[in-house]
Enzyme design. Structure first.
Site, PDB file in Angstrom:
ATOM      1  N   HIS A 192       2.698  21.276   8.293  1.00  0.00           N
ATOM      2  CA  HIS A 192       3.240  21.088   6.952  1.00  0.00           C
ATOM      3  C   HIS A 192       4.456  20.173   7.002  1.00  0.00           C
ATOM      4  CE1 HIS A 192       0.534  23.942   5.151  1.00  0.00           C
ATOM      5  NE2 HIS A 192       0.900  24.887   5.987  1.00  0.00           N
ATOM      6  N   GLU A 193       4.586  19.334   5.997  1.00  0.00           N
ATOM      7  CA  GLU A 193       5.739  18.451   5.899  1.00  0.00           C
ATOM      8  C   GLU A 193       7.018  19.278   5.805  1.00  0.00           C
ATOM      9  OE1 GLU A 193       7.437  15.562   6.571  1.00  0.00           O
ATOM     10  OE2 GLU A 193       5.717  14.598   5.624  1.00  0.00           O
TER      11      GLU A 193
END
Length: 556
Positions: A192-193
């Site tokens: 995930h960013e």
């Protein structure tokens, strides 16, 4: 806009031994870095270098004094050992899976040749072969014969009525989700960013919410057409919501390796909890205005028959979105600027270290308590934020409802324009374009500079419009290949898509058990991580296929 973080102290060189001062450090390779060299005397900036270091590369930053009086130096970056190509394991894995696919396709084509098919039947089931020879039809038709069609005969009629593209879409999202949750080969784009932005890992959860909304439209319409009362359907909606939330809190969320279940530190939000509450709101909203007959609408604008009759639903969704916008940008948060949606920590030059998530984080900490939230948010990786923040928190649930409602709209399109493939596909294209335009406006086509950046942690409205744009286009492609042209059966994604709850809960519960996980020889190796994660994901696909063949489906 991050504060500089101390990396190393370089001792002065030894003039008598002509030995330079050295220091060895490890740096991150995911993003380009800025190295700032300060003088130990007067804290003066001597030089600044921006560089994107490669994985497992070895570099030297050589600093030479040009003038001791003015403290002028030269800084040269030298590559001692070039970085490795960390993407080779992905290429190798792709070739392996393409080889397996080619073998399966070749086998399927060979089975269409009568001599080959008869020989296989004879080797695997001689009795069926004898009956085939004696049959006037010249093909096995008994229940114990081997059938090259993977779909069992008793389901043939039902399978034609079912949109396999929906199960395939759901299964594709689920397979990627399992792979990502297992580690994604330790590649940054399968994680995930940290805050603003979008990676492959950030796509799958909203896609799952989207297709849940699509299924709601089809399922509720089917139950009402079969004569179920709305009260009976509502009881089923409430029961399913209760089970999903209970499974999320008791089975999936807790880490039992740390001890028995305890309310003191139990995380209340979660993936299944958000799915359950989103399902409750969207399903109840659809049930309130649903009609047993989904025929054509007698109105002034027949082209909008999937929208205009449901204008109260749209007003409800727009009011929800207005609430999200007002709370996000107008709610006063102690010690934080109004409307702040940053990561906190060292982000924004460290001005707001305890403001992670702004209003969204504040509401969760106020209503749930810090101990009942996710303790290790992705923002801590880069921005070193120390405040708990839950990506499945309360405020973001509003936009997950919006995402499911857009999926509901896709379901209404398939219902209102049943068997009108061009109408269905053209509307998917239009919705995809509209969502894309809204995203472009909200983000200004940039990662950080837009009005509302794409952010999975916040479930920002731009995140919803962007992922729904991709969802409409992906559903269009799958629908075309699977249900229109029938060039693809949907396999292998069809199988986990038809047993999604079982696969999701199973992969979470057994994540740390063999054969889904084992001790690796080199924990820094992408190849080993990728091999382990792909094997674990493939096993769940195989399990779902076996369950499909045995007609075992876990429905809530």
């Amino acid at each position: 806009q991050c504060l500089y973080q101390f990396l190393a102290f370089v001792p002065p060189s030894n003039e008598s031994l002509r030995k330079p001062g050295t220091a060895s450090v490890m740096v991150d390779t995911q993003h380009p870095l800025t190295l700032l060299l300060n003088s130990s005397v007067g804290d003066k900036d001597l030089c600044k270098i921006q560089y994107h270091f490669g994985e497992f590369g070895n570099y030297s930053l050589v600093v030479k004094a040009l003038s001791t009086s003015t403290q002028t130096v030269s800084c040269d970056l030298i590559i001692n050992e070039g970085p490795i190509n960390s993407y080779l394991p992905i290429l190798f894995a792709f070739l392996v899976y393409m080889g397996i696919l080619a073998i399966l396709i070749a086998g399927r084509l060979l089975m269409k040749i009568d001599p080959v098919r008869n020989w296989v039947y004879k080797k695997l089931n001689p009795r069926a072969t004898d009956r085939m020879i004696n049959s006037e039809l010249g093909s096995p038709n008994t229940t114990d014969s081997i059938n090259c069609d993977p779909t069992p005969h008793p389901w043939s009629t039902a399978s034609r009525r079912r949109l396999h593209s929906l199960d395939t879409f759901r299964g594709l999202s689920l397979v990627i989700m399992v792979f990502v949750n297992y580690g994604g080969g330790k590649y940054w784009f399968f994680k995930h960013e940290s805050w603003n932005g979008l990676t492959v890992a950030d796509l799958v959860f909203p896609w799952f919410v989207f297709i849940m909304g699509t299924s709601i439209a089809l399922a509720l319409g089917s139950m009402l057409r079969w004569g179920s009362s709305k009260w009976k359907v509502l009881r089923k909606i409430l029961w399913r919501t209760f089970v999903l939330i209970l499974l999320g809190i008791i089975v999936v969320n807790p880490n039992y390796c740390l001890g028995p279940l305890s309310w003191d530190n139990l995380r209340i939000p979660g993936v299944l909890q958000r799915l359950g509450f989103t399902y409750l709101v969207v399903a109840a909203l659809e049930l309130l205005f649903a009609r047993a007959d989904s025929g054509s609408w007698e109105g002034r604008f027949p082209a909008l028959q999937d929208i205009l009759p449901y204008w109260p639903q749209w007003i409800f969704i727009l009011v929800l979105e207005a609430i999200w916008l007002c709370l996000t940008f107008l709610l006063p948060v102690p010690d934080c600027p109004r409307g702040y949606i940053g990561p906190g920590g060292i982000g924004d030059f460290g001005k707001y270290p305890n403001c992670t998530g702004g209003a969204a984080g504040y509401i969760d900490r106020l209503l749930l308590g810090e101990k009942h939230m996710y303790q290790h948010p992705s923002s801590g990786v880069i921005y070193q934020s120390t405040m708990p923040y839950d990506p499945e928190g309360i405020l973001g649930t509003i936009n997950s409802i919006v995402m499911a409602f857009l999926g509901l709209q896709a379901g209404k399109i398939t219902l209102f324009y049943k068997d009108q493939h061009k109408q269905i596909m053209s509307r998917f294209v239009i919705w995809g374009i509209v969502m894309g335009i809204i995203s472009a406006i909200l983000t200004k086509c940039s990662k950080e500079e837009g009005f509302i950046p794409i952010n999975k942690n916040l479930w920002s409205i731009s995140y919803v419009t962007t992922t729904s744009c991709f969802a409409f286009i992906l559903l269009l492609l799958i629908y075309y290949f699977v249900d229109v042209k029938k060039w693809w059966s949907g396999a292998p994604f069809l199988y986990p898509g038809m047993n999604s709850i079982l696969v999701y809960i199973g992969h979470q519960v057994f994540a740390n058990y063999f054969p889904f996980k084992w001790k690796m020889q080199d924990s820094q190796s992408h190849a080993e991580h990728l091999t382990q994660n792909l094997i674990a994901t493939t096993l769940w696909v195989v399990i779902s296929y076996i369950l499909y063949r045995r007609r075992i489906f876990w429905k809530i």
